[in-house]
Design a protein around this motif. Structure first.
Motif, PDB file in Angstrom:
ATOM      1  N   GLY A   1      37.488  42.408  38.342  1.00  0.00           N
ATOM      2  CA  GLY A   1      37.807  43.389  39.371  1.00  0.00           C
ATOM      3  C   GLY A   1      37.674  42.795  40.755  1.00  0.00           C
ATOM      4  O   GLY A   1      38.557  42.983  41.620  1.00  0.00           O
ATOM      5  N   ALA A   2      36.589  42.065  40.989  1.00  0.00           N
ATOM      6  CA  ALA A   2      36.379  41.418  42.282  1.00  0.00           C
ATOM      7  C   ALA A   2      37.432  40.339  42.518  1.00  0.00           C
ATOM      8  O   ALA A   2      37.920  40.156  43.639  1.00  0.00           O
ATOM      9  CB  ALA A   2      34.982  40.810  42.342  1.00  0.00           C
ATOM     10  N   MET A   3      37.792  39.622  41.457  1.00  0.00           N
ATOM     11  CA  MET A   3      38.803  38.582  41.568  1.00  0.00           C
ATOM     12  C   MET A   3      40.160  39.176  41.938  1.00  0.00           C
ATOM     13  O   MET A   3      40.878  38.657  42.795  1.00  0.00           O
ATOM     14  CB  MET A   3      38.891  37.801  40.259  1.00  0.00           C
ATOM     15  CG  MET A   3      39.970  36.734  40.226  1.00  0.00           C
ATOM     16  SD  MET A   3      41.539  37.392  39.605  1.00  0.00           S
ATOM     17  CE  MET A   3      41.071  37.803  37.931  1.00  0.00           C
ATOM     18  N   GLU A   4      40.527  40.301  41.326  1.00  0.00           N
ATOM     19  CA  GLU A   4      41.814  40.922  41.628  1.00  0.00           C
ATOM     20  C   GLU A   4      41.841  41.461  43.056  1.00  0.00           C
ATOM     21  O   GLU A   4      42.864  41.362  43.750  1.00  0.00           O
ATOM     22  CB  GLU A   4      42.094  42.028  40.618  1.00  0.00           C
ATOM     23  CG  GLU A   4      42.404  41.479  39.221  1.00  0.00           C
ATOM     24  CD  GLU A   4      42.432  42.549  38.156  1.00  0.00           C
ATOM     25  OE1 GLU A   4      42.183  43.727  38.489  1.00  0.00           O
ATOM     26  OE2 GLU A   4      42.693  42.203  36.987  1.00  0.00           O
ATOM     27  N   ALA A   5      40.708  42.002  43.513  1.00  0.00           N
ATOM     28  CA  ALA A   5      40.627  42.472  44.901  1.00  0.00           C
ATOM     29  C   ALA A   5      40.754  41.284  45.859  1.00  0.00           C
ATOM     30  O   ALA A   5      41.420  41.374  46.901  1.00  0.00           O
ATOM     31  CB  ALA A   5      39.309  43.205  45.132  1.00  0.00           C
ATOM     32  N   ALA A   6      40.123  40.171  45.508  1.00  0.00           N
ATOM     33  CA  ALA A   6      40.221  38.972  46.333  1.00  0.00           C
ATOM     34  C   ALA A   6      41.655  38.447  46.378  1.00  0.00           C
ATOM     35  O   ALA A   6      42.113  37.958  47.416  1.00  0.00           O
ATOM     36  CB  ALA A   6      39.275  37.890  45.805  1.00  0.00           C
ATOM     37  N   THR A   7      42.372  38.552  45.263  1.00  0.00           N
ATOM     38  CA  THR A   7      43.767  38.116  45.221  1.00  0.00           C
ATOM     39  C   THR A   7      44.613  38.905  46.208  1.00  0.00           C
ATOM     40  O   THR A   7      45.442  38.343  46.933  1.00  0.00           O
ATOM     41  CB  THR A   7      44.331  38.257  43.802  1.00  0.00           C
ATOM     42  OG1 THR A   7      43.568  37.436  42.906  1.00  0.00           O
ATOM     43  CG2 THR A   7      45.788  37.835  43.744  1.00  0.00           C
ATOM     44  N   ASP A   8      44.405  40.213  46.261  1.00  0.00           N
ATOM     45  CA  ASP A   8      45.142  41.048  47.217  1.00  0.00           C
ATOM     46  C   ASP A   8      44.845  40.634  48.657  1.00  0.00           C
ATOM     47  O   ASP A   8      45.748  40.555  49.501  1.00  0.00           O
ATOM     48  CB  ASP A   8      44.785  42.522  47.019  1.00  0.00           C
ATOM     49  CG  ASP A   8      45.336  43.097  45.718  1.00  0.00           C
ATOM     50  OD1 ASP A   8      46.300  42.497  45.182  1.00  0.00           O
ATOM     51  OD2 ASP A   8      44.812  44.113  45.245  1.00  0.00           O
ATOM     52  N   LYS A   9      43.572  40.365  48.934  1.00  0.00           N
ATOM     53  CA  LYS A   9      43.195  39.944  50.293  1.00  0.00           C
ATOM     54  C   LYS A   9      43.759  38.570  50.626  1.00  0.00           C
ATOM     55  O   LYS A   9      44.217  38.327  51.743  1.00  0.00           O
ATOM     56  CB  LYS A   9      41.673  39.943  50.427  1.00  0.00           C
ATOM     57  CG  LYS A   9      41.043  41.324  50.382  1.00  0.00           C
ATOM     58  CD  LYS A   9      39.526  41.242  50.440  1.00  0.00           C
ATOM     59  CE  LYS A   9      38.888  42.623  50.335  1.00  0.00           C
ATOM     60  NZ  LYS A   9      37.398  42.545  50.311  1.00  0.00           N
ATOM     61  N   ALA A  10      43.721  37.665  49.648  1.00  0.00           N
ATOM     62  CA  ALA A  10      44.203  36.303  49.887  1.00  0.00           C
ATOM     63  C   ALA A  10      45.699  36.282  50.184  1.00  0.00           C
ATOM     64  O   ALA A  10      46.156  35.627  51.131  1.00  0.00           O
ATOM     65  CB  ALA A  10      43.893  35.419  48.686  1.00  0.00           C
ATOM     66  N   THR A  11      46.471  37.003  49.379  1.00  0.00           N
ATOM     67  CA  THR A  11      47.926  36.986  49.569  1.00  0.00           C
ATOM     68  C   THR A  11      48.336  37.775  50.806  1.00  0.00           C
ATOM     69  O   THR A  11      49.403  37.526  51.377  1.00  0.00           O
ATOM     70  CB  THR A  11      48.646  37.549  48.336  1.00  0.00           C
ATOM     71  OG1 THR A  11      48.134  38.861  48.032  1.00  0.00           O
ATOM     72  CG2 THR A  11      48.437  36.648  47.129  1.00  0.00           C
ATOM     73  N   GLY A  12      47.493  38.710  51.240  1.00  0.00           N
ATOM     74  CA  GLY A  12      47.828  39.515  52.407  1.00  0.00           C
ATOM     75  C   GLY A  12      47.342  38.944  53.723  1.00  0.00           C
ATOM     76  O   GLY A  12      47.740  39.409  54.794  1.00  0.00           O
TER      77      GLY A  12
END
Length: 271
Positions: A64-75
């Motif tokens: 869950g934390a990894m997927e949230a980080a992915t959204d932040k990284a790509t944005g």
């Protein structure tokens, strides 16, 4: 290849090879995203970089934390151009004494979590039709090394995933690189798990006398620039071991040719 204006996201970036890659890519003009569990240590790495930096601390086992980080990284800037699956933990124990939980823990961190992070990013890379996915394996991912049965299993598996993924992405514009370091002067041995899952707490002489992390990072990034798909960063006997098990470029080309000829489409049509 210029890294100016590119964004590199590195897991396991608080020390060792991960921190060294961040410094080297930043010196070549890339913006850097740093991930790891220790935010304070990530901040120390960020403070040493000359380019824009984003901290995304999380435990790679927390999807869950990894997927949230992915959204932040790509944005953050709008694109991730390089992703380095570097987080990992090693082992120093004979198989006969090693608790099964040690195998589960090492495989979860070194293999399963790296696959999960890559899978979350794949749509971003394939939609853009460009970028580099980099997997930090090991000479122990090519050769079975005693006292590292769990580590070898995970690192061999990471290479298998990366090689298959490279074939699938061979027509997409997304490059896949496997890095196999030998002994690099990091805390890898000190942090390795023992038979009962506790940290070893001491290093090996061969690690302490290994390649300096910044030199390893320079070699790795030079190889990425040169388009190398399998990158061996080792010296002496370790280099010879890695080279003896190197996958020939002709094999990578053969798999890419299969994909170009419609192999995946034919397989899917049979389902």
């Amino acid at each position: 290849m210029s890294f100016e204006g590119k964004t590199a996201w590195i897991t396991g970036a608080s020390s060792g090879i991960g921190a060294a890659l961040a410094k080297e890519w930043a010196a070549r003009g890339a913006a850097i995203i740093l991930s790891g569990r220790d935010e304070a240590r990530l901040a120390e790495v960020a403070a040493s970089l000359p380019t824009e930096t984003l901290l995304l601390p999380f435990d790679v086992r927390d999807e869950g934390a990894m997927e949230a980080a992915t959204d932040k990284a790509t944005g953050w800037i709008g694109h991730v151009d390089i992703f380095v699956a570097n987080a990992g933990i090693s082992q120093r124990s004979p198989a006969v004494d090693t608790a099964m939980q040690v195998y589960r823990d090492i495989i979860e961190v070194d293999l399963t979590a790296q696959i999960a992070a890559t899978q979350a990013l794949l749509p971003h890379f394939t939609a853009r039709g460009s970028g580099h996915l980099m997997f930090i394996s090991s000479i122990a991912g090519k050769v079975g090394v005693p006292m590292r049965t769990a580590y070898c299993a995970a690192k061999h598996g990471l290479i298998g995933y990366a090689d298959a993924l490279r074939g699938e992405l061979s027509q997409s514009g997304v490059a896949v690189h496997v890095v196999c370091p030998g002994s690099v002067a990091t805390d890898v041995s000190r942090n390795a798990l023992t038979a009962d899952g506790s940290k070893r707490g001491r290093s090996d002489k061969v690690i302490d006398n290994g390649i300096p992390p910044q030199e390893a990072a320079r070699r790795i990034i030079d190889a990425v620039e040169a388009g190398e798909r399998e990158i061996i960063v080792a010296e002496g006997m370790e280099q010879a071991m890695g080279e003896s098990r190197r996958t020939p470029d002709a094999m990578f080309d053969q798999v890419a040719a299969m994909v170009a000829a419609g192999y995946m489409e034919k397989m899917q049509a049979e389902d």
